[in-house]
Design a protein around this motif. Sequence first.
Motif, PDB file in Angstrom:
ATOM      1  N   LEU A 100     -33.255 -34.732  93.635  1.00 20.57           N
ATOM      2  CA  LEU A 100     -32.828 -36.126  93.500  1.00 20.57           C
ATOM      3  C   LEU A 100     -33.753 -36.929  92.590  1.00 20.57           C
ATOM      4  O   LEU A 100     -33.639 -38.140  92.486  1.00 20.57           O
ATOM      5  N   ASP A 101     -34.662 -36.251  91.915  1.00 22.34           N
ATOM      6  CA  ASP A 101     -35.636 -36.969  91.080  1.00 22.34           C
ATOM      7  C   ASP A 101     -35.160 -37.146  89.636  1.00 22.34           C
ATOM      8  O   ASP A 101     -35.900 -37.603  88.782  1.00 22.34           O
ATOM      9  N   GLY A 102     -33.895 -36.772  89.374  1.00 20.55           N
ATOM     10  CA  GLY A 102     -33.365 -36.953  88.036  1.00 20.55           C
ATOM     11  C   GLY A 102     -33.864 -35.928  87.025  1.00 20.55           C
ATOM     12  O   GLY A 102     -33.608 -36.062  85.837  1.00 20.55           O
ATOM     13  N   SER A 103     -34.559 -34.914  87.494  1.00 22.64           N
ATOM     14  CA  SER A 103     -35.120 -33.922  86.580  1.00 22.64           C
ATOM     15  C   SER A 103     -34.059 -32.935  86.107  1.00 22.64           C
ATOM     16  O   SER A 103     -34.266 -32.215  85.138  1.00 22.64           O
ATOM     17  N   GLY A 104     -32.928 -32.906  86.812  1.00 25.60           N
ATOM     18  CA  GLY A 104     -31.906 -31.916  86.485  1.00 25.60           C
ATOM     19  C   GLY A 104     -32.245 -30.536  87.019  1.00 25.60           C
ATOM     20  O   GLY A 104     -31.555 -29.573  86.747  1.00 25.60           O
ATOM     21  N   GLU A 105     -33.314 -30.462  87.819  1.00 25.73           N
ATOM     22  CA  GLU A 105     -33.692 -29.181  88.402  1.00 25.73           C
ATOM     23  C   GLU A 105     -33.032 -29.001  89.767  1.00 25.73           C
ATOM     24  O   GLU A 105     -32.489 -29.947  90.336  1.00 25.73           O
ATOM     25  N   TYR A 106     -33.113 -27.765  90.230  1.00 28.18           N
ATOM     26  CA  TYR A 106     -32.503 -27.437  91.510  1.00 28.18           C
ATOM     27  C   TYR A 106     -33.560 -26.924  92.468  1.00 28.18           C
ATOM     28  O   TYR A 106     -34.588 -26.416  92.077  1.00 28.18           O
ATOM     29  N   ARG A 107     -33.276 -27.090  93.747  1.00 24.98           N
ATOM     30  CA  ARG A 107     -34.138 -26.502  94.758  1.00 24.98           C
ATOM     31  C   ARG A 107     -33.256 -25.814  95.791  1.00 24.98           C
ATOM     32  O   ARG A 107     -32.052 -26.060  95.862  1.00 24.98           O
ATOM     33  N   VAL A 108     -33.890 -24.972  96.594  1.00 23.33           N
ATOM     34  CA  VAL A 108     -33.148 -24.241  97.618  1.00 23.33           C
ATOM     35  C   VAL A 108     -32.903 -25.170  98.794  1.00 23.33           C
ATOM     36  O   VAL A 108     -33.801 -25.895  99.228  1.00 23.33           O
ATOM     37  N   ILE A 109     -31.675 -25.161  99.256  1.00 27.45           N
ATOM     38  CA  ILE A 109     -31.332 -25.976 100.415  1.00 27.45           C
ATOM     39  C   ILE A 109     -32.111 -25.442 101.624  1.00 27.45           C
ATOM     40  O   ILE A 109     -32.292 -24.226 101.762  1.00 27.45           O
ATOM     41  N   THR A 110     -32.606 -26.337 102.467  1.00 33.57           N
ATOM     42  CA  THR A 110     -33.371 -25.889 103.635  1.00 33.57           C
ATOM     43  C   THR A 110     -32.424 -25.539 104.774  1.00 33.57           C
ATOM     44  O   THR A 110     -31.265 -25.974 104.786  1.00 33.57           O
ATOM     45  N   GLU A 111     -32.931 -24.786 105.714  1.00 27.13           N
ATOM     46  CA  GLU A 111     -32.103 -24.366 106.848  1.00 27.13           C
ATOM     47  C   GLU A 111     -31.569 -25.575 107.627  1.00 27.13           C
ATOM     48  O   GLU A 111     -30.372 -25.632 107.906  1.00 27.13           O
ATOM     49  N   PRO A 112     -32.421 -26.572 107.953  1.00 26.31           N
ATOM     50  CA  PRO A 112     -31.876 -27.760 108.651  1.00 26.31           C
ATOM     51  C   PRO A 112     -30.795 -28.480 107.834  1.00 26.31           C
ATOM     52  O   PRO A 112     -29.798 -28.950 108.395  1.00 26.31           O
ATOM     53  N   GLU A 113     -30.978 -28.527 106.519  1.00 23.95           N
ATOM     54  CA  GLU A 113     -29.984 -29.184 105.672  1.00 23.95           C
ATOM     55  C   GLU A 113     -28.657 -28.436 105.702  1.00 23.95           C
ATOM     56  O   GLU A 113     -27.586 -29.046 105.750  1.00 23.95           O
ATOM     57  N   ARG A 114     -28.776 -27.125 105.659  1.00 18.93           N
ATOM     58  CA  ARG A 114     -27.549 -26.317 105.658  1.00 18.93           C
ATOM     59  C   ARG A 114     -26.805 -26.512 106.986  1.00 18.93           C
ATOM     60  O   ARG A 114     -25.593 -26.667 107.009  1.00 18.93           O
TER      61      ARG A 114
END
Length: 156
Positions: free
Chosen positions: A116-130
């Motif tokens: 969400l920092d506008g970098s256009g990068e991706y991160r792995v979704i966390t288990e709680p988020e999923r």
Amino acid sequence: MPIYEYQCDECGLRDEKLWPKISTAKDTIECSSCGAQMRKIISPANFSFPHTPVGGARPQNTGVHAIDYSFDKVIGEDSARKWKDIESRNAVKDATIREERKAGRLVKREHLVPKLDGSGEYRVITEPERKHANEGRTTAFEIAKAAKGSGDKKDG
Ligand SMILES: [Zn+2]
């Protein structure tokens, strides 16, 4: 003779180049418009049908395959831009996936969420988020079901 399609990183120009053999085809060529590097965007498996999509209209695929590049010539520049976006997003995702796999984590594209920092990068979704996302879907479904149910027996 294989024909490869290239796209300029800088100005977006697309061009095709005919090579005498697959082995002589370069991954990058110089852009005839701006002089920057153009990257090869079509796989050698498609050299037999470079100019027209085969088999008539096909449904759009969510993945980016070489056939889509032939296809989007038909459906226009908007689509070309869209596919370029998808392609560049997937490239970022794939780079993230490679990094994760180097670290021993088996990650797929569907496990990645945009930062969400506008970098256009991706991160792995966390288990709680999923878990939360799954709960969110369940909740929305149950709300819809409950609303329908209460409407059916309003007079009860
Ligand atoms: Zn260019």
